[in-house]
Design a protein around this motif. Sequence first.
Motif, mmCIF file in Angstrom:
data_model
loop_
_atom_site.group_PDB
_atom_site.id
_atom_site.type_symbol
_atom_site.label_atom_id
_atom_site.label_comp_id
_atom_site.label_asym_id
_atom_site.label_seq_id
_atom_site.Cartn_x
_atom_site.Cartn_y
_atom_site.Cartn_z
ATOM 1 N N SER A 157 10.964 37.291 16.669
ATOM 2 C CA SER A 157 11.001 36.297 15.597
ATOM 3 C C SER A 157 11.382 36.938 14.272
ATOM 4 C CB SER A 157 9.640 35.603 15.482
ATOM 5 O OG SER A 157 9.292 34.968 16.690
ATOM 6 N N ARG A 158 10.812 38.098 13.979
ATOM 7 C CA ARG A 158 11.139 38.749 12.718
ATOM 8 C C ARG A 158 12.609 39.158 12.667
ATOM 9 N NH1 ARG A 158 8.546 43.341 12.687
ATOM 10 N NH2 ARG A 158 7.162 43.184 14.471
ATOM 11 N N SER A 159 13.138 39.619 13.789
ATOM 12 C CA SER A 159 14.553 40.002 13.816
ATOM 13 C C SER A 159 15.463 38.788 13.673
ATOM 14 C CB SER A 159 14.864 40.744 15.120
ATOM 15 O OG SER A 159 14.092 41.920 15.230
ATOM 16 N N LEU A 160 15.086 37.670 14.277
ATOM 17 C CA LEU A 160 15.899 36.460 14.133
ATOM 18 C C LEU A 160 15.910 35.962 12.691
ATOM 19 C CD1 LEU A 160 14.977 34.494 17.388
ATOM 20 C CD2 LEU A 160 17.234 35.371 16.761
ATOM 21 N N VAL A 161 14.785 36.092 11.997
ATOM 22 C CA VAL A 161 14.759 35.694 10.587
ATOM 23 C C VAL A 161 15.703 36.567 9.775
ATOM 24 C CG1 VAL A 161 13.330 35.498 8.526
ATOM 25 C CG2 VAL A 161 12.429 34.756 10.734
ATOM 26 N N VAL A 162 15.651 37.883 9.990
ATOM 27 C CA VAL A 162 16.541 38.787 9.258
ATOM 28 C C VAL A 162 17.996 38.521 9.622
ATOM 29 C CG1 VAL A 162 17.181 41.212 8.962
ATOM 30 C CG2 VAL A 162 14.794 40.559 9.012
ATOM 31 N N LEU A 163 18.251 38.279 10.896
ATOM 32 C CA LEU A 163 19.618 38.040 11.349
ATOM 33 C C LEU A 163 20.212 36.784 10.710
ATOM 34 C CD1 LEU A 163 21.565 39.415 13.395
ATOM 35 C CD2 LEU A 163 20.828 37.725 15.065
ATOM 36 N N ASN A 164 19.372 35.766 10.498
ATOM 37 C CA ASN A 164 19.852 34.506 9.934
ATOM 38 C C ASN A 164 19.532 34.341 8.456
ATOM 39 O OD1 ASN A 164 20.858 33.374 12.452
ATOM 40 N ND2 ASN A 164 18.716 33.199 13.059
ATOM 41 N N LEU A 165 18.978 35.382 7.845
ATOM 42 C CA LEU A 165 18.594 35.253 6.441
ATOM 43 C C LEU A 165 19.806 35.034 5.548
ATOM 44 C CD1 LEU A 165 16.100 35.294 4.635
ATOM 45 C CD2 LEU A 165 16.387 37.762 4.385
ATOM 46 N N TYR A 166 20.890 35.694 5.846
ATOM 47 C CA TYR A 166 22.086 35.542 5.016
ATOM 48 C C TYR A 166 23.315 35.679 5.912
ATOM 49 C CZ TYR A 166 24.957 35.754 0.801
ATOM 50 O OH TYR A 166 25.862 35.472 -0.188
ATOM 51 N N PHE A 167 24.018 34.591 6.127
ATOM 52 C CA PHE A 167 25.270 34.624 6.877
ATOM 53 C C PHE A 167 26.179 33.527 6.333
ATOM 54 C CE2 PHE A 167 22.589 31.657 9.149
ATOM 55 C CZ PHE A 167 23.440 30.645 9.558
#
Length: 1006
Positions: free
Chosen positions: A597-607
């Motif tokens: 979950s934490r990695s998905l948040v970082v992955l989608n934080l800015y795109f």
Amino acid sequence: MPPPPPPPPSSSSSSSSTDGDRREDEDEDEDEDDCDMIDITDLIRRCASTCLSPSLPFVPPSSSSSDDHDDHDHDDDEATPPTTLSLLDAMTALEIGDARMDSCEVPRLVDDDDGGGGRTTTGALPPRIAPTDLSDGSIAPVMMQCSGSSESESESESESSPCPSLLPHWMNLRPSSDSLLPILLLQLMALEAYVGSDGGGSTAAETLYCMTWMHDGVLTDMGGRLGATKIVEDGCGGGKSDDDRGADVDDDDDDDADVFDVVVGEEDNVMTVVARWVLFASSLGTTRIAEAIRSVVVNADFYEDEDFGVAMHGRGGDGNGNGNGNGNGNDDTTEYEDEDEDGGRGRGRGRGDARDRSSTIRFCPALKGARYCERAWETALLALRRYRASRSEGRGGDDDVVDDNDRTSAIDAFETILRYQMSFYGAVQILSNLGGGGDVVRDLARVAIERSRETASLLDELRENDAVRKSSMLDLVGRDGRLKIRPDRPDLNLLLAASFDPFINRRLLGNAPVRKARFRCPLDAMSSLSRMAAELEWGVCDLILYGNSLGRITTMLENNSMRGCGGVIPPPAPVINSSSEGGGLHMETSIGMNILSRSLVVLNLYFDDMLFGQHDFSVMVGHHMRQRCAVPELLLTSTNLLTLLAKPMYDTLKALCLNRHRERGFTESILLPAFQCLQYEVSFVDEKFREGHGLDAKTTPAYATNYVILNTIRLMERYVGLGIEMGLYPKWYDLSTALWYRDFLLSAMINIKGLANRERLQRIEMESQIKLEEKEQTKAKLQLQQQNQHKKKGKSKKGKKSKSLTSSPDNSTSTTEASMEVTAEDFEDRLEYTTYLLHRNLCRGLVRYIAALRQVKLLPDPPASISMFTTHQKRFEKRFEVFRTLAQPPSLSYDDYVKGSDFSAVQSKDLLASAADCFRSAKGIVDSLLDVIVSEECVNSLTRGDDDLYISIRRQEILQIAKVCVSNSLFLHKLASMKGSDLNSGERSVSLEFKAHKLYCTLIIT
């Protein structure tokens, strides 16, 4: 390791030299008495030469018999120990050859004879070699990785059954609870150990690939034997999902029957083919889920450990994770030839080919086609449906006596497992590939929510399955990953021993201090995976759907970071019937959001150059500055302020996605130095803004500087709070310094927020007044024009004019009230401000409570040992060294702490009263917060529900803080009522307890 014995005397020594030798020995003894010198380098080399050789790196040459050396005189010179070694090689040889080192070997554990349940190590064996296909039977004992067996039992098994190949079990698979189901449950446990335990982060080599069925060569072999590539590529996997099957039931049944005939082929035993397809689809599906999770973690690029790196997944390949060490991405594909007598097929692979064995754990790139795994799932589900229908018609091909209810329950479990894998994999894939703009991103997030809810419900359904509960009671694997022996089930022992080995990849890991994997029992593993699937909704999707401002996103990330691990003790998990060692989930403390979950948040934080692919980040920062510090719009548009703030503010959001330990380190090494530079930069922006618009520096606030300082203090306060939460201040003298410093930071934050809020309200009132005056001027001009027109016509409009003038004060009042209405974000800011007041009162009360206990000598002085090699001042400076480089707020020194915490001039009675007032004030704030934050059924216009995403504190934490206030108030009252004889008796003691809250202790007087 002891040095080697001296060489024996030569047989050719004459008796005449005895006296001379004796005299020489006496002379040497005299010299040694004067100076005993030993060449340590030579000693190390000689020791190493006796325990290491290139041909036998783990076995000392001395362990081989002399006959063996005589028989192998024709071997090359590598078999003899080297005469010279470099110092580094010699020291390495000593370490590897030391009997105390396991040298990648597997310890043999046997039960103690006393019946106490203990186990004793009785030697070690080399680890099992990973299989390259189903028929590959590497030579290693079956029972060596099992616990609960006696030594004689293990030795007999080692002689009679070397590590069996998987082929006999493949040929005899049955879709039952005692054949196929234990394997699928072990796969669930391995997946959970890989990504679920302790927030995720264990190595795939010690968890996922303990399952031999999931190794690349085995998966490829299974697919080839089933003809899976042709079936899935021809679209014979059903073509439709279960959700697409609707009106045309008869046509679908006919299609299913045709596909089922293709899947079964000419096999007589239908249920064996069905079991093989289910095992293949489940093994491949678990591999694809793990690969998707690892891809998310690696692409998020903020996980610093090696756990998810490529080092544990073989070597070689084409640079993209493909290949088996030969540089060809298709080398894992097996060519199948004529069928042998045992049902196997020719391989053309040598068991000793190291190149083939280097790629056994690369997530099977050979079967990574477009929708290959999805079609394999659909084909297996189709086979299960047709098998269920054929059994109801009496054509199931059952050749063994199995209870019908047990068989039905097992089939339900197989279908649920495959459907769970499809849903979970779909949710991860959707969230890791978001894009297409705001509306598309939100639609995909809603689909991911549906998949995550479906995954959680399927896992809950699986936990209630009778066959699963029955298999879970078998206690398959211990917490350390060792299989358990069941004397009454020898067939199951052989199946599990061939399917699961926790030490099969030991050669890849060696003696490296990697994180030890922990295996939960099946029911606990399902609960953990269900919780991880639910995190995808509240931890990831809610941020994407409802994070519409920077302040709200920050609050949501802080709540997610604290959920289950933060300032409040998590509620106990429901008790699960578990027979695993160490208990179930209820025996552990959750450590927060999973790494997925934490990695998905970082992955989608800015795109797509947008925050969560939807919001302009600079616009959100500007709105946040106006909301928090009343920054003028002109300052944002006429300077490069937003450009300066973009990277540091983004990093503050990213830090909240880390776990608690990493967040503190990230704040210390990245965020605080960045805000130190930012403070100097924004001070020049404020100065340039005042000069450019002719504003007075004395009356014009430093808007940008105040905003940066407010965020800096927020980081400092959270840094100190995380240190308390992680137990870095375990003793009262350490805790007192942290609470005192946190009190200062909270007071500074409260003051700045109060000033900024007053400035913002004044600005709003001023802007509304200006708009009102502009409106009145417009009305006056309009009325003047109308009067001029009426004068030309000889008419007067005095009455109407007076009416309009008398109504203007009411309009002014209504306009001002409308502009001063409390918005939703204003309510959230006030709630956060109140929370800061609560935390400050608690810190201040605890500091004074500790000082009161010091005055009456109930707390002893710090031990002299802590200042033996340092001083209290140096310890204080090192703890808060990171704050010394900041310009604002000024860092506090040890002298400031000594003066601020010195209450020697205050009477004990007054100090106790002051501490009690602090806790009483905190309890009053708690009561007011409980009136505002209510349960879901009591929400109105003046309150917020406990499930509100934007509130900064939850009812559960408020209640825990209330316990701290009440408990400390009671012990303060007890301390105030004590007389001198009670205090001086020496029978009283004080202990710190963090059971109610991780940030605030209860000082218990006993």
